[in-house]
Design a protein around this motif. Structure first.
Motif, PDB file in Angstrom:
ATOM      1  N   LEU A 111       0.830  -1.211   0.000  1.00  0.00           N
ATOM      2  CA  LEU A 111       0.000   0.000   0.000  1.00  0.00           C
ATOM      3  C   LEU A 111       0.861   1.256   0.000  1.00  0.00           C
ATOM      4  N   LEU A 112       1.948   1.246   0.768  1.00  0.00           N
ATOM      5  CA  LEU A 112       2.833   2.415   0.813  1.00  0.00           C
ATOM      6  C   LEU A 112       3.447   2.696  -0.553  1.00  0.00           C
ATOM      7  N   VAL A 113       3.959   1.663  -1.197  1.00  0.00           N
ATOM      8  CA  VAL A 113       4.592   1.843  -2.511  1.00  0.00           C
ATOM      9  C   VAL A 113       3.576   2.313  -3.549  1.00  0.00           C
ATOM     10  N   ILE A 114       2.386   1.699  -3.549  1.00  0.00           N
ATOM     11  CA  ILE A 114       1.347   2.084  -4.511  1.00  0.00           C
ATOM     12  C   ILE A 114       0.906   3.523  -4.271  1.00  0.00           C
ATOM     13  N   GLY A 115       0.702   3.900  -3.002  1.00  0.00           N
ATOM     14  CA  GLY A 115       0.271   5.255  -2.683  1.00  0.00           C
ATOM     15  C   GLY A 115       1.267   6.295  -3.137  1.00  0.00           C
ATOM     16  N   ILE A 116       2.543   6.093  -2.826  1.00  0.00           N
ATOM     17  CA  ILE A 116       3.585   7.042  -3.243  1.00  0.00           C
ATOM     18  C   ILE A 116       3.686   7.093  -4.764  1.00  0.00           C
ATOM     19  N   GLY A 117       3.579   5.933  -5.410  1.00  0.00           N
ATOM     20  CA  GLY A 117       3.652   5.893  -6.875  1.00  0.00           C
ATOM     21  C   GLY A 117       2.512   6.656  -7.531  1.00  0.00           C
ATOM     22  N   LEU A 118       1.290   6.471  -7.011  1.00  0.00           N
ATOM     23  CA  LEU A 118       0.136   7.176  -7.569  1.00  0.00           C
ATOM     24  C   LEU A 118       0.267   8.686  -7.385  1.00  0.00           C
ATOM     25  N   ILE A 119       0.693   9.123  -6.195  1.00  0.00           N
ATOM     26  CA  ILE A 119       0.825  10.555  -5.930  1.00  0.00           C
ATOM     27  C   ILE A 119       1.909  11.176  -6.805  1.00  0.00           C
ATOM     28  N   ALA A 120       3.049  10.486  -6.924  1.00  0.00           N
ATOM     29  CA  ALA A 120       4.140  11.015  -7.748  1.00  0.00           C
ATOM     30  C   ALA A 120       3.711  11.144  -9.210  1.00  0.00           C
ATOM     31  N   THR A 121       3.000  10.138  -9.718  1.00  0.00           N
ATOM     32  CA  THR A 121       2.523  10.192 -11.101  1.00  0.00           C
ATOM     33  C   THR A 121       1.488  11.285 -11.279  1.00  0.00           C
ATOM     34  N   TYR A 122       0.618  11.434 -10.284  1.00  0.00           N
ATOM     35  CA  TYR A 122      -0.411  12.493 -10.327  1.00  0.00           C
ATOM     36  C   TYR A 122       0.234  13.873 -10.425  1.00  0.00           C
TER      37      TYR A 122
END
Length: 349
Positions: A111-122
């Motif tokens: 969840l941490l990796v996915i959350g950071i990845g989504l925010i960075a891409t956003y």
């Protein structure tokens, strides 16, 4: 959705009413407690559900009779960015798993990796697409971003008081639900008065001094809560929450002014949208962190043999202390916000 609809329907001269979201939140929470307490006194807590169903039907009936001509505009919202922005919610979910002993570690880290990845891409997409929903380049105004951060702390303070504070009075000090609702009313009234009834008086002072005063009040209130949480009674809790919400009300007043200093009406609208979203996300994230701290500290002391009531009070003290640290950081930010450090004129083109 409701604030957006109200902002659309109301004439421009009354648009200030849409700035009362924090006030409505506080009033709604206190009324909910009060009405729930009455339901308990009547011997059936489910009465509150019946009341809300009837009230919703009344509101629906009245809303269906509203007739108004609106100028319709079409906006192209990128669904990809909507999905990517959900990274904030994924991060909150990751924080929640930290207090759950059942959840496996690989799922939590996932969840941490996915959350950071989504925010960075956003953020990357918002900075690179031709017509972004939120123009971050235009909002790279240090004065505005400082106001956003402080508003996030202020909103989180209200949410924590209305949720963690209620649990503290109920579980830690063992007061009844209706007494808790009545105890929180003075602080909400003070917040409303500081937000709306003192503008003319505080306009005599510089905004930076008002922000410093607001954060100082909040810091003193939260500091006393963290130091004396194991010794408080209802009266002292009311006094401290009044101090905290007086600072929050003043902070809201100044924050709204700082968000309206953009170069164009389009950026003003974006500034309002971004600040509203940030306050929502920061409140949710801070509340999740404090809930995990409360749970872990309480469980740790209980397993070490400390009596249940004392373990609970120690858990709440740790929670209040952590938010006290957050208010200290906000206060430090206000101390650095002098004229010589006001970089508001430097906006990324």
């Amino acid at each position: 959705m409701l604030p957006s609809l109200i902002a659309t329907i109301l004439p421009e001269k009354n648009v200030g009413l849409t700035k009362m979201g924090d006030v409505m939140l506080g009033v709604a929470l206190v009324l909910a407690l009060f009405l729930t307490g009455i339901s308990f006194l009547l011997g059936n807590w489910q009465l509150i559900n019946i009341f809300l169903i009837v009230l919703s039907l009344i509101i629906y009936h009245n809303a269906s009779s509203i007739k108004i001509d609106l100028e319709i505009s079409t906006y192209n919202i990128e669904r990809v960015n909507v999905v990517l922005s959900s990274g904030f919610m994924v991060l909150i979910g990751w924080i929640v798993t930290l207090g759950d002993q059942i959840t496996s570690s690989w799922f939590s880290w996932g969840l941490l990796v996915i959350g950071i990845g989504l925010i960075a891409t956003y953020l990357w997409r918002e900075l690179s697409v031709p017509n972004p929903l939120i123009d971050f380049k235009g909002l790279f105004n240090v004065r505005y971003l400082r106001a956003v951060l402080l508003q996030g702390i202020g909103d989180a303070s209200l949410v924590v008081l209305m949720i963690i504070g209620i649990l503290y009075l109920r579980q830690g000090l063992h007061y009844s639900v209706i007494i808790i609702g009545l105890a929180l009313m003075p602080s909400i009234v003070v917040m409303i008065l500081m937000h709306h009834a003192t503008k003319r008086w505080f306009n005599k002072f510089e905004s930076v001094n008002n922000v410093r005063m607001a954060m100082s009040l909040m810091m003193v209130g939260w500091g006393c809560l963290s130091l004396f949480s194991t010794y408080l009674n209802l009266i002292l809790f009311i006094v401290l929450t009044i101090i905290i919400e007086a600072g929050h009300g003043l902070l809201m007043q100044v924050g709204q002014e700082l968000s309206q200093n953009q170069k164009s009406a389009r950026l003003n609208n974006m500034a309002d949208i971004f600040m509203a979203q940030f306050k929502l996300m920061s409140s949710g994230m801070i509340l999740a962190i404090l809930s995990v701290v409360l749970q872990n500290v309480t469980n740790s002391h209980t397993s070490n043999g400390l009596p249940g009531k004392l373990s609970t009070l120690v858990g709440y003290r740790a929670t209040f202390s952590l938010f006290f640290v957050i208010t200290i950081l906000g206060w430090i930010i206000t101390m650095l916000a002098g004229r010589n450090l006001n970089l508001g004129k430097h906006i990324v083109k």
